[in-house]
Design a protein around this motif. Structure first.
Motif, PDB file in Angstrom:
ATOM      1  N   SER A 335     -13.476 -21.502   8.555  1.00 27.44           N
ATOM      2  CA  SER A 335     -13.821 -22.600   8.084  1.00 27.44           C
ATOM      3  C   SER A 335     -14.104 -22.497   6.651  1.00 27.44           C
ATOM      4  O   SER A 335     -13.789 -23.354   5.773  1.00 27.44           O
ATOM      5  CB  SER A 335     -14.855 -23.236   8.934  1.00 27.44           C
ATOM      6  N   VAL A 336     -14.683 -21.171   6.397  1.00 23.95           N
ATOM      7  CA  VAL A 336     -15.017 -21.138   4.866  1.00 23.95           C
ATOM      8  C   VAL A 336     -13.903 -20.794   3.868  1.00 23.95           C
ATOM      9  O   VAL A 336     -13.664 -21.341   2.845  1.00 23.95           O
ATOM     10  CB  VAL A 336     -16.047 -19.854   4.735  1.00 23.95           C
ATOM     11  N   PHE A 337     -12.832 -19.972   4.395  1.00 30.45           N
ATOM     12  CA  PHE A 337     -11.898 -19.578   3.333  1.00 30.45           C
ATOM     13  C   PHE A 337     -10.664 -20.594   3.404  1.00 30.45           C
ATOM     14  O   PHE A 337     -10.079 -20.813   2.542  1.00 30.45           O
ATOM     15  CB  PHE A 337     -11.491 -18.166   3.300  1.00 30.45           C
ATOM     16  N   LYS A 338     -10.530 -21.232   4.618  1.00 35.59           N
ATOM     17  CA  LYS A 338      -9.468 -22.336   4.586  1.00 35.59           C
ATOM     18  C   LYS A 338      -9.897 -23.504   3.566  1.00 35.59           C
ATOM     19  O   LYS A 338      -9.021 -24.011   3.086  1.00 35.59           O
ATOM     20  CB  LYS A 338      -9.102 -22.645   6.063  1.00 35.59           C
ATOM     21  N   SER A 339     -10.941 -23.901   3.797  1.00 30.20           N
ATOM     22  CA  SER A 339     -11.715 -24.962   2.950  1.00 30.20           C
ATOM     23  C   SER A 339     -11.523 -24.467   1.616  1.00 30.20           C
ATOM     24  O   SER A 339     -10.853 -25.289   0.669  1.00 30.20           O
ATOM     25  CB  SER A 339     -12.893 -25.555   3.444  1.00 30.20           C
ATOM     26  N   LEU A 340     -11.986 -23.517   1.146  1.00 30.37           N
ATOM     27  CA  LEU A 340     -11.708 -22.887  -0.165  1.00 30.37           C
ATOM     28  C   LEU A 340     -10.233 -23.161  -0.516  1.00 30.37           C
ATOM     29  O   LEU A 340     -10.041 -23.513  -1.764  1.00 30.37           O
ATOM     30  CB  LEU A 340     -12.457 -21.481  -0.314  1.00 30.37           C
ATOM     31  N   LEU A 341      -9.349 -22.278   0.240  1.00 32.92           N
ATOM     32  CA  LEU A 341      -7.937 -22.642  -0.287  1.00 32.92           C
ATOM     33  C   LEU A 341      -7.476 -23.795  -0.390  1.00 32.92           C
ATOM     34  O   LEU A 341      -6.616 -24.139  -1.393  1.00 32.92           O
ATOM     35  CB  LEU A 341      -7.154 -21.827   0.908  1.00 32.92           C
ATOM     36  N   PHE A 342      -7.890 -24.800   0.520  1.00 35.48           N
ATOM     37  CA  PHE A 342      -7.544 -26.130   0.256  1.00 35.48           C
ATOM     38  C   PHE A 342      -8.170 -26.718  -0.904  1.00 35.48           C
ATOM     39  O   PHE A 342      -7.278 -27.721  -1.518  1.00 35.48           O
ATOM     40  CB  PHE A 342      -7.695 -27.130   1.549  1.00 35.48           C
ATOM     41  N   LEU A 343      -9.218 -26.422  -1.162  1.00 36.66           N
ATOM     42  CA  LEU A 343      -9.795 -27.230  -2.571  1.00 36.66           C
ATOM     43  C   LEU A 343      -9.045 -26.259  -3.735  1.00 36.66           C
ATOM     44  O   LEU A 343      -8.930 -26.975  -4.820  1.00 36.66           O
ATOM     45  CB  LEU A 343     -11.338 -26.728  -2.728  1.00 36.66           C
ATOM     46  N   SER A 374      -9.604 -18.228  -5.489  1.00 41.80           N
ATOM     47  CA  SER A 374      -8.234 -18.113  -4.555  1.00 41.80           C
ATOM     48  C   SER A 374      -7.850 -16.895  -4.051  1.00 41.80           C
ATOM     49  O   SER A 374      -7.648 -16.873  -2.925  1.00 41.80           O
ATOM     50  CB  SER A 374      -7.101 -19.207  -5.225  1.00 41.80           C
ATOM     51  N   LEU A 375      -8.028 -15.939  -5.012  1.00 43.72           N
ATOM     52  CA  LEU A 375      -7.609 -14.738  -4.738  1.00 43.72           C
ATOM     53  C   LEU A 375      -8.654 -14.184  -3.653  1.00 43.72           C
ATOM     54  O   LEU A 375      -8.263 -13.447  -2.811  1.00 43.72           O
ATOM     55  CB  LEU A 375      -7.858 -13.721  -6.016  1.00 43.72           C
ATOM     56  N   ILE A 376      -9.958 -14.391  -3.799  1.00 47.71           N
ATOM     57  CA  ILE A 376     -10.850 -14.056  -3.021  1.00 47.71           C
ATOM     58  C   ILE A 376     -10.705 -14.456  -1.676  1.00 47.71           C
ATOM     59  O   ILE A 376     -10.535 -13.931  -0.400  1.00 47.71           O
ATOM     60  CB  ILE A 376     -12.367 -14.385  -3.356  1.00 47.71           C
ATOM     61  N   ALA A 377     -10.378 -15.969  -1.558  1.00 52.04           N
ATOM     62  CA  ALA A 377      -9.926 -16.570  -0.203  1.00 52.04           C
ATOM     63  C   ALA A 377      -8.565 -15.885   0.436  1.00 52.04           C
ATOM     64  O   ALA A 377      -8.534 -15.644   1.787  1.00 52.04           O
ATOM     65  CB  ALA A 377      -9.710 -18.136  -0.395  1.00 52.04           C
TER      66      ALA A 377
END
Lengths: 498, 149
Positions: A335-343, A374-377
């Motif tokens: 939930s954290v990294f997928k929402s980050l990637l969508f943002l 985005s690289l972190i995610a």
């Protein structure tokens, strides 16, 4: 203890107030919605403290009626864990929307629908009554249909219509399942149903009801044979809503409800667990293979969600404490990294104006914050060591081997390699490589969008520490215990009512 | 404005009958709402009947006349107000001990003023449902499709 009804109530009340007062001033909408989501996040952290000071789960009597008669709200380790995830991501999303939603007209309608959806998700998580769960599920779903169609372009309306039909079919399956369950158990309180089922045993009608529930909730969670709506619906929505749908919506409405029903009410049995493992492995492989071929930024991420949900279902299907721990931890991480990637995808679309990754390139120089977050995610989701995704995938794969399912661990590893492949493709095409001439004037996104992305990136890094024994016992272990000692749930009406 | 103009809405017969019946329908909706706790019916059913009386008006006299009496901003205002009213009843109970706690005097059974806050809740729901349903009808009427070339 009194805070429990506030989770759905704050969202609902906020939604009505925004629709009443928000028409005049955009600033009011921004501030008010962020205050509400921030307060909900604070309350969910506070719920963890309340739970720590208690020995048993807590049951709240709505309207003062004792549980099997009235509707009850339940706070235990699992619901507290889910509340923290949902409200944290929702807070980040409303922060991001302050700048992002400027380009749409009628911002207050967006906030109204978003708060309704959030109230629905929180309601699903805290409720202890199965019909109440269905009602909140519908509140969240109906709000999400409107949000998917928010841009009102032809493509978005089509995606929303497809989503509406698939999701309504899922709701009907769930409603029919509830009808069967009610006819057999003569009660709608979930703990009470668990008591009746453990006394009377399961018959063929209950088998049929559990199949209906599996189909219905798998449709909501987009597990593979039921995933067809997701790759259309999630990319069509505005970026904050894509993040919300992929990041928390499918987990609160699909995965959490599956856990609650099949671990706590029906009780996990080997046939069911095998089914979960099979569905999970298929989701991992099919999602990853479909994601490989995508050139649309958000569509790729949508297929990746199917892929990652597979890991969660696989971990849950193992049924061992280690597998459940891995699944819950991956649920948080995803939930954290997928929402980050969508943002991130929203930030790129905001500045560049396209979602086709073939038309981009070299944005790293122009948008340092977006590209580094985005690289972190991407590294987290592909399972590169220091980040959180690595630990959860490792736990799930180790749990597979421990439980003797080596074949499933092979599929999980294969899925992880494919994940790395398609995120490398994404990074190379969007942020690395040469910058096309026409993007020379591109600038970094506004302040609030950057803040939300940076905070989620920090959560990606810090999230990895959640498996450390000292931290684990506060958040993950209580949630894990609810599922490993699943049938203890039936006692909560006796020990939990205050 | 002459709302009897023959160019708008339906024929004179329909308009005359509507003028007589619309008030009765509205009154019946209010009756169903207020007696929700002692007889079959309630906020939702009553709200639907109230909304039908508005829709009846619109069908007979045309949308201009109906919109003059009930403009769109008013409809959406009342819809939100109904929801907030219901929410306030729940929150008042929350302040008094439990969410949705019935804090009013229960009264004598089968009398109009009994059952505590259920009557108030029914009124709030009726406002929400009637204006919400009319709002949906209004939006469908006002919606214009522009075919893509």
């Amino acid at each position: 203890m009194h805070i429990l009804p506030l989770f759905p109530a704050l969202g609902l009340g906020g939604a009505f107030l925004v629709s009443l007062l928000g028409r005049r001033s955009k600033k009011f909408c921004d501030i008010f919605t962020n205050v509400i989501t921030c307060a909900l996040f604070g309350l969910s952290l506070y719920s963890l403290c309340i739970l720590k000071s208690q020995t048993s789960p807590l049951v709240y009597k709505v309207g003062g009626w004792i549980p099997p008669i009235g509707i009850s709200l339940v706070l235990d380790g699992l619901s507290s864990f889910m509340l923290i995830i949902v409200n944290f991501v929702a807070f980040m999303i409303t922060l991001y929307s302050v700048n992002y939603m400027e380009k749409f007209t009628a911002k207050f309608k967006f906030y109204t629908l978003f708060l309704l959806m959030l109230a629905g998700m929180n309601g699903v998580i805290v409720t202890g009554d199965i019909f109440n769960l269905f009602v909140f599920l519908e509140i969240a779903s109906v709000a999400s249909y409107a949000l998917v169609a928010y841009g009102v372009e032809a493509e978005e309306l089509e995606a929303s219509f497809k989503y509406l039909i698939m999701s309504s079919v899922a709701s009907l399956f769930i409603l029919l399942g509830i009808a069967f369950l009610y006819s057999y158990a003569s009660t709608l309180n979930m703990a009470d149903i668990a008591v009746v089922l453990s006394e009377k045993g399961l018959n063929n009608a209950m088998l049929f009801a559990s199949i209906l529930f599996i189909v219905g909730f798998s449709l909501k969670a987009a597990i593979v044979p039921f995933h067809a709506w997701l790759p259309d619906a999630h990319p069509s929505a505005p970026a904050p809503i894509s993040a919300c749908l992929s990041g928390i919506f499918i987990k609160a409405l699909g995965v959490y409800t599956l856990c609650r029903l099949f671990y706590n009410v029906f009780g996990a049995n080997p046939a069911l667990l095998n089914l979960f493992m099979g569905l999970g492995a298929v989701s991992i492989v099919v999602g990853a293979l479909l994601a490989l071929g995508q050139v649309d930024f958000k569509r790729l991420l949508a297929y990746s969600s199917i892929n990652q949900i597979g890991y969660i279902i696989l971990g849950l299907g193992l049924g061992t404490p280690l597998g459940i721990l891995g699944a819950l931890f991956h649920l948080f991480n995803h939930s954290v990294f997928k929402s980050l990637l969508f943002l991130n995808s929203g930030a790129v679309e905001y500045t560049v104006g396209t979602r086709n990754i073939r038309d981009m390139g070299g944005l790293r120089e122009k948008m340092p914050v977006t590209s580094s977050t985005s690289l972190i995610a991407s590294m987290s989701i592909s399972g590169i060591p220091p980040f959180n995704g690595f630990f959860s995938k490792l736990i799930i794969i180790l749990a597979c081997i421990h439980a003797g399912h080596v074949v499933y661990s092979f599929w999980a590893i294969l899925g992880s390699i494919l994940t790395l492949a398609y995120f490398m493709k994404l990074q190379k095409n969007v942020f690395f490589g040469n910058l096309p001439e026409r993007y020379n004037n591109v600038r970094e996104v506004p302040f609030f969008m950057k803040t939300a992305m940076v905070m989620l990136a920090i959560a990606c890094i810090v999230g990895g520490f959640m498996v450390l024994p000292k931290v684990k016992k506060y958040i993950l272990s209580p949630a894990q215990n609810v599922l490993t000692h699943g049938l203890d749930y039936k006692n909560i009406n006796e020990i939990g009512v205050k | 404005m002459n709302y009897n103009s023959p160019h708008k809405g339906m024929t004179l017969i329909v308009k005359t009958i509507t003028r007589i019946t619309v008030g009765l329908i509205l009154l019946y909706g209010i009756y169903i709402t207020l007696h929700g706790h002692v007889s079959p019916g309630g906020g939702f059913a009553g709200g639907v009947i109230i909304a039908l009386s508005f829709i009846h008006l619109m069908l007979a006299f045309g949308k201009e006349e109906a919109l003059r009496r009930l403009p769109k901003p008013l409809v959406s205002l009342f819809e939100s107000l109904g929801a907030i009213l219901f929410f306030t009843i729940a929150i008042l109970g929350f302040v008094g001990g439990y969410f949705f706690l019935d804090w009013l005097n229960k009264g004598e059974p089968f009398k109009l003023f009994s059952a505590g806050s259920i009557l108030l809740s029914n009124i709030a729901i009726a406002i929400k449902v009637s204006f919400g349903l009319f709002g949906i009808f209004l939006v469908l009427v006002l919606l214009k499709f522009t075919p893509k070339k």
